[in-house]
Scaffold this active site. Structure first.
Site, short mmCIF file in Angstrom:
data_model
loop_
_atom_site.label_atom_id
_atom_site.label_comp_id
_atom_site.label_asym_id
_atom_site.label_seq_id
_atom_site.Cartn_x
_atom_site.Cartn_y
_atom_site.Cartn_z
CG ASP A 67 19.66 -12.05 0.94
OD1 ASP A 67 19.66 -13.29 0.91
OD2 ASP A 67 19.28 -11.39 1.93
N GLY A 68 21.84 -10.79 -3.02
CA GLY A 68 21.90 -10.16 -4.34
C GLY A 68 21.93 -11.20 -5.46
CG ASP A 137 13.91 -2.19 -2.79
OD1 ASP A 137 14.64 -1.91 -3.74
OD2 ASP A 137 14.36 -2.52 -1.68
CG ASP A 166 17.20 12.14 1.75
OD1 ASP A 166 16.86 13.32 1.52
OD2 ASP A 166 18.14 11.86 2.51
#
Length: 283
Positions: A67-68, A137, A166
């Site tokens: 996917d990267g 994202d 976070d």
């Protein structure tokens, strides 16, 4: 099809897949393009071009990896005519469509226009003097030792909710199964045009995520009590912001197109990849 471009995983062995593409292209008289340093690593006989030329000149981009690699190919295809075909090399991904043995048949189907395309939403973010684009994202993430992310979310110019967490993640539907999912966000069909805002490890009074229209202008304002935060774009650090800074985000529909040959659905891929089990099966 006159030309197809290769986008290669930086480490995985893609020699068999490259050979399959070159063998198919030789028979069809299709020119194969590749990014210069990537094809040199494989001693590949593709025509060397720059990353910018690849997206502009290719009629199809073939992503060989996970996917990267697919996300990188989608960024190259952003605003260009070429759809992106994802080819699995090893692990099953959400975005890939075929395995290496199916590659020649898939290329023939695409050459015969026997395929559909799935438009994918991008999110453009501006902070300081930087403008970046993500297909998964954009997240503002706590830097160890620098305090938590304390962020006010503004929608259409109005302050809506604040988080202490976070990280605060703004994801596309494509990214709903990535960082946002690990932080408790919903799985979202890629056919939905929306932005998902999800806090990671929240410790504020309001801890739920929100789903916004793709037409909403979203701003993340770092509150005075916030620590310095890294801005991550599809998992890579693009820069840093501090208390008083703002990250401005806008969704952009149809920024890239993913090839679908009808082999699997999004729901089949998600169930398999995430190892989803019905609650009834656990009792």
């Amino acid at each position: 099809m006159h030309a197809a471009g290769l986008v290669l995983h930086p480490q995985r062995d893609s020699a068999a897949a490259v050979e399959a593409v070159l063998g198919w292209a030789t028979k069809r008289g299709v020119e194969i393009l590749g990014i210069s340093d990537e094809i040199q690593r494989l001693r590949c006989e593709a025509t060397p071009v720059s990353a910018e030329e690849l997206g502009r000149r290719a009629d199809l981009l073939v992503s060989l990896g996970g996917d990267g690699t697919m996300l990188r190919a989608m960024r190259m295809a952003d605003g260009e005519k070429a759809p992106v075909l994802g080819v699995n090399l090893g692990k099953l991904g959400f975005l890939a469509e075929v395995d290496v043995p199916d590659l020649p048949a898939a290329l023939s189907a695409i050459d015969a226009h026997d395929f559909t395309v799935e438009p994918r939403l991008a999110v453009d973010a501006t902070f300081g003097d930087q403008k970046v684009t993500a297909f998964n994202d954009v997240a503002v993430v706590r830097v160890p030792g620098d305090g938590s992310a304390r962020v006010a979310v503004r929608v259409a110019g109005q302050r809506f909710v604040s988080y202490a967490a976070d990280a605060v993640i703004v994801a596309t539907p494509t990214g709903s199964t990535a960082y946002s999912f690990s932080a408790g966000g919903p799985i979202t069909s890629p056919s939905v045009e929306a932005l998902l805002v999800t806090p990671a490890a929240p410790h504020s009074a309001y801890s739920r995520g929100i789903v916004l229209s793709v037409h909403d202008h979203v701003e993340l304002d770092l509150l005075p009590s916030s620590g310095r935060l890294a801005v991550e774009v599809d998992g890579m650090v693009a820069g840093y912001v501090e208390a008083g800074d703002r990250v401005s985000l806008r969704g952009r529909a149809g920024a890239a197109r993913v090839v679908r040959l009808g082999m699997t659905t999004f729901y089949q891929r998600a169930r398999r990849k995430l190892n989803l089990t019905d609650s009834a099966e656990l009792s």
